[in-house]
Enzyme design. Sequence first.
Site, PDB file in Angstrom:
ATOM      1  N   GLU A 161     -68.550   1.240   0.831  1.00  0.00           N
ATOM      2  CA  GLU A 161     -69.486   1.625   1.895  1.00  0.00           C
ATOM      3  C   GLU A 161     -69.408   0.666   3.049  1.00  0.00           C
ATOM      4  OE1 GLU A 161     -73.655   1.563   3.854  1.00  0.00           O
ATOM      5  OE2 GLU A 161     -72.428  -0.042   3.040  1.00  0.00           O
TER       6      GLU A 161
ATOM      7  N   ASP B  32     -80.307   2.317  -0.560  1.00  0.00           N
ATOM      8  CA  ASP B  32     -79.248   1.323  -0.367  1.00  0.00           C
ATOM      9  C   ASP B  32     -79.926  -0.037  -0.535  1.00  0.00           C
ATOM     10  OD1 ASP B  32     -77.407  -0.462   0.726  1.00  0.00           O
ATOM     11  OD2 ASP B  32     -76.817   0.830   2.369  1.00  0.00           O
TER      12      ASP B  32
ATOM     13  N   GLU C 237     -66.057  15.084   0.789  1.00  0.00           N
ATOM     14  CA  GLU C 237     -64.875  15.833   1.231  1.00  0.00           C
ATOM     15  C   GLU C 237     -64.189  16.495   0.040  1.00  0.00           C
ATOM     16  OE1 GLU C 237     -63.926  13.231   5.268  1.00  0.00           O
ATOM     17  OE2 GLU C 237     -62.805  12.788   3.437  1.00  0.00           O
TER      18      GLU C 237
END
Lengths: 741, 741
Positions: free
Chosen positions: A419, A448, A431
């Site tokens: 990340e 996060d 994706e």
Amino acid sequence: MIKQVLIGFLCGAAILTVGILIGHYGITQSSSTVVWVQDVVKDVDESFIQKFLSEVDNIQIQENLKELTKMPHMATTAGDEQTVQIMLKRWQDPKTGLDHAWREEYSVYLSFPDPKNPNKVTVVGPGDTALHTVREKEKVYTSDQADPEVVQPYAAYSPAGHPKGKLVYANQGTPSDYQLLNNTVDLRGTIAITRYGGAGRGAKAINAAPYGVVGVLVYTDPLDINDGLMSDNETYPHSWYLPPSGVERGSFKSHYGDMLTPYLAAKEETYRIPVENITGIPPIPIQPIGFEDAYRLICELGGDAAPAAWQGAFNCTYNFGGPGFKPTSVFKNSDVKMDIYNYEEVKNSSNVMGVIRGSAEPDRYVIYGNHRDSWVHGAIDPSSGTSVMLELTRVLGTMVKQGQWRPRRSIIFGSWGAEEFGLIGSTEYTEQYFTKLSERTVAYINVDIAVFANATLRASAMPSVQNVIFTAAKQVNAPGLDSTSVYDNWIHYSNRSSTTHGTIPRVGYLSGAGSDYAAFVHYLGITSMDLAYTYDRSKTNARIYPVYHTAYDTFDYASKFIDPGFFSHQAVARTAGNVLIRLADSLVLPINCSDYAESLEDYLNTAVNLYQHQLKDWNISMEPLKRAVASFRSAATHLDQVIRTSDLANETPLKVRRINDQLMLLDRAFLNPLAFPDKRAYRHVIWASSSAGKPTFPGLADAYANAESSGQASDWDKVHYHLSVLTQAIEGAAHTLTDVI
Amino acid sequence: MIKQVLIGFLCGAAILTVGILIGHYGITQSSSTVVWVQDVVKDVDESFIQKFLSEVDNIQIQENLKELTKMPHMATTAGDEQTVQIMLKRWQDPKTGLDHAWREEYSVYLSFPDPKNPNKVTVVGPGDTALHTVREKEKVYTSDQADPEVVQPYAAYSPAGHPKGKLVYANQGTPSDYQLLNNTVDLRGTIAITRYGGAGRGAKAINAAPYGVVGVLVYTDPLDINDGLMSDNETYPHSWYLPPSGVERGSFKSHYGDMLTPYLAAKEETYRIPVENITGIPPIPIQPIGFEDAYRLICELGGDAAPAAWQGAFNCTYNFGGPGFKPTSVFKNSDVKMDIYNYEEVKNSSNVMGVIRGSAEPDRYVIYGNHRDSWVHGAIDPSSGTSVMLELTRVLGTMVKQGQWRPRRSIIFGSWGAEEFGLIGSTEYTEQYFTKLSERTVAYINVDIAVFANATLRASAMPSVQNVIFTAAKQVNAPGLDSTSVYDNWIHYSNRSSTTHGTIPRVGYLSGAGSDYAAFVHYLGITSMDLAYTYDRSKTNARIYPVYHTAYDTFDYASKFIDPGFFSHQAVARTAGNVLIRLADSLVLPINCSDYAESLEDYLNTAVNLYQHQLKDWNISMEPLKRAVASFRSAATHLDQVIRTSDLANETPLKVRRINDQLMLLDRAFLNPLAFPDKRAYRHVIWASSSAGKPTFPGLADAYANAESSGQASDWDKVHYHLSVLTQAIEGAAHTLTDVI
């Protein structure tokens, strides 16, 4: 006689019972459906939520954090692999793990400093004699900083190079900063020193290059991070503030996801674009340094004094630079030289995935994720979030393994890789599984950095899920405040006035790409949220917690200065877990389309105020957009009413599924892959990033700003085009909320 | 004692009965669910299908056709409005109509000839004296051709203009035709006469312009349409053949949908691109003429004889043109002059929509459509299809109104407007309702020209629905063949060998944009099919039924020469209706993913044979594609097994819904809006149009052909890129078919 009556009564009762049993279970239709009838109408169980809340343990979170931060775990390093193993071990534990957990690898384009040739920044006099050398490593205060795996501070994706030139000070490195500076100083051949904030990391170099700047330095000004404090004995380990030698690392690329495989998952054999076709990275070398060194450099600069807004915390006037240093400086006539040895490499980065299979609707996913990779030890970023995630999976996993609970819908946990290099692991995941995730994902929850500070909850989300966050927050005690809920505490720190709800906590929007929600929001159009505990803004102006992305972001720091006792971590775990369970278990999804309508109306009102007058001059009507928002509101009201007036637990399960599909897919209606030709990774026409900085529809705001600045008819055409794109997206969304046929 | 036993027995029995009743009906859960439990497991009812088949009436279809063809009904004319009213009246009929029917209007960009200034084509001698004038209207044989509303033959979207030049013959007007011709003749300033076929209509002009050609004529050669016949007494009204003065009209634009509002529904206030930004239309005037006139022109041409492949049915040698006419011709030294007065106009075109609401899954749509607009009376194109659609809606609507039937899923009927101008009504519909339709549509059935001829069924479809077409075709008698099914008749005319099924009828693919399925297939990725009755190819070489797009496509023609008795229309109505009912009513959708796997394997094998060797030289591996297709096959096999081994009528209705969602959304997985940068309306990576003409993945074939021809490394990169796009789409599709979690 009594005896006979009794016997008769008992016999009769027995026969009746047999009859009831036969009638209830013995007749095929009912008996065979009974099993799943119970299952399909199952709703969220409030007592289970209470049980969950009571099981979430602050000490477990603390221990998770200790384990995760034993060594630096930058993406693809040995330390990263160690965290992969921790995740797999936990999630595959037969007693406390998930149904299934595995690793998924992507071959991604990363950037590293060369350990054998450390990057150098020096002040050099004639003949390149070094007058001052910028510190290569951060100062050691605890054993953590002495770990050989601590990566030297660097700017990921900065090109290698050896620029040398006179130093100038360029404030935050925004386009207007360089423009202003260029009015006074000839920037050709200079090295610009900039401070963090105002512009994206990479932008500081991208904005500089057109002026002939050959290299850029960036540092964190104590004004922006330390509430002005800068002496060694006021900062960590004495306080939460950044030590003078601390350096914020970071990714200096502009686009999220792997850069060599845009819109394709970066599998080994995926086509990769030529490196020279990469856009959005620094064209000139850039290097971050500590404010200790920045102080030396800036306070020696010559030239005119920079404007007041450019001044920082140093006890000197920040000058533009002559260019270069003052004639009175020991550095006079000296250049600054950068020796940058960064190199790029395609490396394998892992996501760790874990799932709990849903009972009634396994084909509906609630995804909960956080990245696993850090820059150094990453106690706060990201391991605070990972510690919270591990505690959630322990509590929920244990209940699943014990057969006490199974969610209605499937839950997917993602521990994303890389990340820090630009949201790579989560993006590649979206994706690769684009279709499946688009079709089935109810929501994405991102935690996060779980705890920036221990004052209050902070949430950014699609407006449709603000309510479930509120519901959850009302059920959790605020850390350190026994009789106050997280909700009541939050509303005290940050609130707004809603036309529907009155005063409520302010929930932000996910319009940027600050963490792994980006691909879920902007590429997949999935209803998302980002949760954390954060600051009391009346007590600090720090841009972010001070040791962000430095070697001081350690367990010691977290447990001493950010969240002693880990009660804020616990509160976040409870709140996020509560939201997760509600999204996974509720019969009707806790997604509220009327709250979305309110946000669209806010955006519309702003747009009308800002743009309508001038658009009329260009013969562009905002009426279609107004009608679209009104259609959306009316469709949302209607759907809410259908939900309210239906007895969904007793009607066909296909009815509640239908309504849930409408709610789940609401955000998908706002996607248009052709809406933003310059940034195809942004498809959500309501929440795409925007440079115009107006609280309204991003594409409209940007197109308008562009047309206003150029004045060209073709740019006003683009405004009109985008208005149509937006109008049809909102109309399309409204169509999905009305009666299905 | 016996009496007491009897009383005891009776009492016991009564108590038992009460118990059974209480148990069965008295316990809330079962009693309240019984209603919908029946509903959610409802499957297709074979006796209902038999009833439907018997109700479909050939005479009703004939009467429908008579009514629809009373006057010409070109898009947006008074005749078109009349057909709108017919549709609305039928579909809103309280006894035989649908649940709901309405009109939807779009403001679309159309092109017309000017009735006050008819287009003219003349052979002019010096001083522009007219030596020959091409017929302006088709010859009158029946009163139909005398209708003042018959539009003059013209090329829609041809620009207006008055080019004049020497005539040349350019065969079919393909790029290679012009190239060859240009080797012999200087084409600058010439007028080219071309014949239909080989290239798209507009392409004949687009291909010509680069050579300096200033105008193009196009005609239908009797060789291509009349099996060589060309005399007035051999053609209609004496036979089905095209009379000498007949002219095929048509749209001469290349892209489907409204040209001013690409990817946006053409509502009144939608942004429209500037007219000068339109692409894909003739850059020079073009006009269609009859072969009567073409004969006069071509047989007088001078210059060298054209190649054998260029020769048509005229009893003369087709020469290239000097340029211009032979020295021996009466036309010697003459020019051909075109006076084209076409104009473009944004006009309101209507779709007529009608729905039958589904009972158990109203949020699942089966869409059945055909366009309504014709060029002239359009008895075959499109009214044969509309007549069939009206008969379907009469039979099904009546059953609905009588409460005899209601489909499991919703059925949407679309009577599209302005198809003849480029599939405009259907495309705008898919653009307006993009999200809703993407999310909910099970399949699209297109029946445009229902009967080209009465020999055999013809079907083009996604491979996953070939099986439901077969099932339906087996239940319908072939017209004129009492003991033969449509299926058995079909397999006799056209078949192929399937690895799974042995010999089966050949089903074509929907890779072009020939009718209104285009937007459903290419833009929405919806499983689609196109059905018709068609020729015995051993009996005619006609490119299409000879009077296509002429003033002779009338009820008289259809009833005398195409389908006397309307039995083929009836067979199409029965087959298409049967498919429609199965898609709407089946518990498990009749969509077969293993048949899709077989097509992917065929495409893969072709691709490997054609490309693998040379791709290796460029270091491009086909292994990922092979693995993707294998993954798809294995996932399809698995899903088939789940369906086969599940007792779906007795399991939770959410399970069958889940499986149906997998099947419904299968084609959506193949969409990639970025796959074809040059043609964004094509998003389906398996069925997109292709110019390479290879029976394999279209984008790969085109990219390969392009790279092979240019030899440039960057073009081989594009091949590699597309391979990755394709591989990930197929992998993504496979992911959607495996276990959902």
